[in-house]
Design a protein around this motif. Sequence first.
Motif: not given
Length: 370
Positions: A177-181, A191-196, A253-258, A336-340
Motif C-alpha cells: 500500500t502506498h501511503h502519504g503525499a 493536488v489532492p488535499p489529503e493523502p490518498i 518503510l513499514a511492512e506492507g508499505d510501498l 505517479t498514479p493515484y485513484y481519484d
Amino acid sequence: MSDRSEIIDPHRHPVRYITQQLGETAKQARGMIWRIVHECGAEQALEWLREAQEIESHGGMMTEDGERRRTPGGVFFQLVRDKLGGSGALGDARAMERYRAIFGTPRWRERARPGSGDAAPPPPPPLPPAPIPWEGRAAHWRALEARSGGATALKLELTGKPGNVIEKERQTMLVLTHHGALPPMPRAVPVPPEPIDLAYIVTINAKHWRPAQERPPGSLLTFSGVGLYDPELEGMSVFAMGPVKVRNPDDRLAEGDLKPPAITVVGQVGTPLIRPDITLVRMIYAGPLPALPKGLERPDPVSVRPIGLYITAKAWRKVAAALADDPADTFIGSGTPYYDAALGMVAVNITTATTRAVERAQRQSSAAAP
C-alpha cells in the motif's frame, strides 16, 4: 492514412476526420490540422471545416493573386488564418499565440518594416492562466469524455516491504500500500488535499518469486509488471512479468508499505485539453492484458477503465512536436498514479513523456554513433 470511403467519427477522431474531408495527404498539412485541433479545440476546428465546405459549395476561394482556385485544404487553412487575425488584423493576444503555434509568424508581420508605420503594435503578453483547482477538476475531465484516446498498456514498477505473503504452488500474492503525499509537482497540477492510500495487489508466479524466498529480514522488493484498477478489490491488480529484485533493507518503510509507485502509460492521446501550463489527456483502457507468465491467470475480458493524465508543460512539449509530425504516433508517459474516487478513474501525474517515433529515432542515433 484514411481513404474517403472510411467512416470516421468526427468527435472521437477530429484530426483524421478533417484530414479525410479535405483530402490532405502531405505530412506538413496533416501536422497543421493536428495543431489547429489541439490549439483551438475539436469543436472549433470542425466548425471551421463546415465553413470551408460551405465556401467550396458556393464556388470556392481564389488564391491571393487570383490565378487559381484554392484546394479545399487551402480554403480551410486560409479561413483559420483569417479567424485568428493572421491576415493583417490585430487579433487578441491568445489568438495570435495560437496562430504562431499553428502557422509560425504571420506573413504580414514579416513584411512590415520596423519604423515604417505599417507594423501593428505587438500585443501584450498573455497573463498566465490560473491553476486548475482541485475542486474544479471534474468539469475539465467531463469535457474530455468524448475526446478520449485509447491506452494499450499500463506498466508498473513497485518497490516496497512485503508484509503478509500468500505462497501457493504456482503463484504468490501479496499486498503493498502506498501511503502519504504524492511527489512534488508544478503548481499547475491539481493536488489532492489529503493523502490518498492505494493498495497494489501483486501476483507473481512461483519461479519469479524464488529470489525473494531467502531474502534478509527487512529487505525491499521491486516488482515490474502490468496492471489495471480492480474496483472489486479497490486497488490496482499487478501481474509481475519477471523475477522479483531484492533490495537492501530499509527501516524507514513499514511492512506492507510501498515507496511512491511508477506507472508508464502507452497509447493514443485522443484530443487533449492543452493549456500553457498543463495538458490533460483522458484515455480508456479496455485491455487485453499481454500474455502473462506461466501460472498467472489473466482476467478476461477486461472492463473499460478511464485514465486521466496530468502532463506538465515541459513534458508535453516534446510530445506535441512529435504528434505534429505524425498524429498517429504512440504516446509514452511515466509518472505517479493515484485513484481519484470522485471521478472513478486512475489519475497519473506525468513527469516524463515521449513518443514511439522519438524513442526509435534516439535508438537509431545511438546505434549509428561511433
